[in-house]
Design an enzyme around this catalytic site. Sequence first.
Site, PDB file in Angstrom:
ATOM      1  CG  ASP A  67      -0.306  -0.524   2.479  1.00 16.27           C
ATOM      2  OD1 ASP A  67       0.889  -0.258   2.697  1.00 16.27           O
ATOM      3  OD2 ASP A  67      -0.986  -1.221   3.258  1.00 16.27           O
ATOM      4  CG  ASN A 136      -9.045  -1.723  11.517  1.00 15.12           C
ATOM      5  OD1 ASN A 136      -8.114  -2.368  11.036  1.00 15.12           O
ATOM      6  ND2 ASN A 136      -9.595  -0.685  10.903  1.00 15.12           N
ATOM      7  CG  HIS A 138      -5.981  -2.799   8.425  1.00 16.13           C
ATOM      8  ND1 HIS A 138      -6.239  -1.544   8.934  1.00 16.13           N
ATOM      9  CD2 HIS A 138      -4.627  -2.926   8.501  1.00 16.13           C
ATOM     10  CE1 HIS A 138      -5.117  -0.956   9.276  1.00 16.13           C
ATOM     11  NE2 HIS A 138      -4.118  -1.784   9.033  1.00 16.13           N
ATOM     12  CD  GLU A 143      -8.802   0.761   7.410  1.00 13.84           C
ATOM     13  OE1 GLU A 143      -8.689  -0.234   8.160  1.00 13.84           O
ATOM     14  OE2 GLU A 143      -8.269   1.861   7.669  1.00 13.84           O
TER      15      GLU A 143
END
Length: 266
Positions: A67, A136, A138, A143
């Site tokens: 990313d 979270n 990911h 997400e």
Amino acid sequence: MKVFLCPNRTDLARLTATLLAEQISRKPNSVLGLATGRTMEAVYAHLVQRHREDGLDFSGCTTFNLDEYVGLPATDARSYHAYMHTHLFQHVGIAPDRTHLPNGMAADLAAEGQRYDAAIKAAGGIDLQLLGLGENGHIGFNEPLSSLASRTRPVVLAPETRLQNAGLFDGKPESVPPLALTMGTGTILESRRIVLTVAGKAKAEMLRAVLEGPVTAQISASALHFHTNCLVLADEDAASALTIRPALDHALKHDPELRALHTLLT
């Protein structure tokens, strides 16, 4: 999916680096999927050391990072381009044209995602994909509610992700770019082998959810259960919430692959 627990964060980084080094030694023209983040800094430090002291040769490798932030040029010190240059690329003699990250400055972000997936395919696909775990759940920047079949694309970063990544932005979550380009979960799952490396108590409850909970788009890492060659490495802090520990200890006694990993730490 197999799970191997390391005594501490130091051993976790060393073992992760060893697996990457073995991949490169076994296949010098390996296509590697790379990750960023605090957990990976120690991993890359070990690889740099192996390059300098043992001659680990990166020159034939091709790399694709997961990313990049949208709106940060590669020259920005907070970009993942800069991160990879600082922590790995400039130290191991890999040619710049063999390293790839999404272009966060692309005029057409959707087209950039398609181009990136095509480049991975043209390189022959990823041999080993290194992953970290977001708080979270990911992987990459997929997400919560990201499709488990998603491809490389622009995404909106969740507030908790911007908070987690605020360190390089003067501690201000609002300064973290709200958009990023990320490999999709579906793209990640096409890798031939995956290593998920997880460190620290802050990840403990999420690691439990990934390993023990249902597969759900709310937690993109749970999709790794669909991969047939996925290894999860975690330190004791990250494993502290697991209720399946007896099963993991039993597997360590009897699984040849896990026993071999144990030998690498001794």
